[in-house]
Design a protein around this motif. Structure first.
Motif: not given
Length: 196
Positions: A86-93
């Motif tokens: 959860n350091e990078v949102p899934m949609m950003a990934g």
């Protein structure tokens, strides 16, 4: 334990089905399971057409979600770990995975390591994706997108004219704002007269 004699494709499908029964599933685990399931269905059917839709229907979700999780698997491992943690949102990934090549993903990670307070959200991921599509990402553009430098406000310039030089051109009732407007109009009129 139940031992069944099945082919590899059926074994992959059974494995995925059992995996989904866990209470929590990391995005990388869900993406890997969807990918295995889709590939097993493709091999079983001998085609690649219905598999994503079939997995989506089986899992009670939609094609886009299945596709996004599968696409996550194109992130480099360090990025995928950041999504899992959860350091990078899934949609950003997903946005990065869908448009940024592996080499540039590592460059993004390098800049993020260099600037530890920088967070990669969907807005920044979209900007990285757009820049990659339009011009290609460089270390400089990655840095500017992730940690933009504040633009200095342009200092407004003033022309100062002593009041005693212009006071006799105006009535005492006129405000400073009215005087400025009159001077600008007079200069505009003068400029148009010179152009004739």
């Amino acid at each position: 334990a139940i031992v069944e004699n099945v082919d590899d494709n059926e074994a992959d499908l059974i494995f995925c089905d059992n995996l989904y029964h866990r209470k929590t599933l990391l995005p990388s685990e869900r993406g890997a399971a969807y990918k295995v399931q889709v590939e097993a269905l493709q091999r079983k059917a001998g085609t690649n057409c219905p598999s994503v839709s079939a997995v989506a229907a089986q899992m009670g979700t939609n094609r886009k979600e299945v596709y996004r999780y599968i696409k996550l698997m194109e992130l480099v491992p360090e990025f995928l770990n950041m999504v899992d943690n959860n350091e990078v949102p899934m949609m950003a990934g997903f946005t990065v995975a869908a448009s940024v090549p592996i080499q540039q993903q590592y460059e993004i990670l390098d800049v993020m390591e260099e600037l530890p307070n920088v967070q990669l959200d969907l807005k920044k991921a979209s900007a990285l994706s757009d820049e990659q599509k339009e011009h290609g990402l460089t270390e400089e553009t990655i840095r500017e997108i992730l940690a933009p430098t504040p633009k200095a406000k342009k200092k407004e310039e003033f022309l100062k004219v002593p009041m005693d030089r212009v006071r006799n051109f105006f009535s005492e009732a006129e405000t400073t704002e009215q005087m400025i407007e009159t001077v600008v109009e007079a200069l505009d009129f003068y400029n148009r007269d010179l152009e004739r």
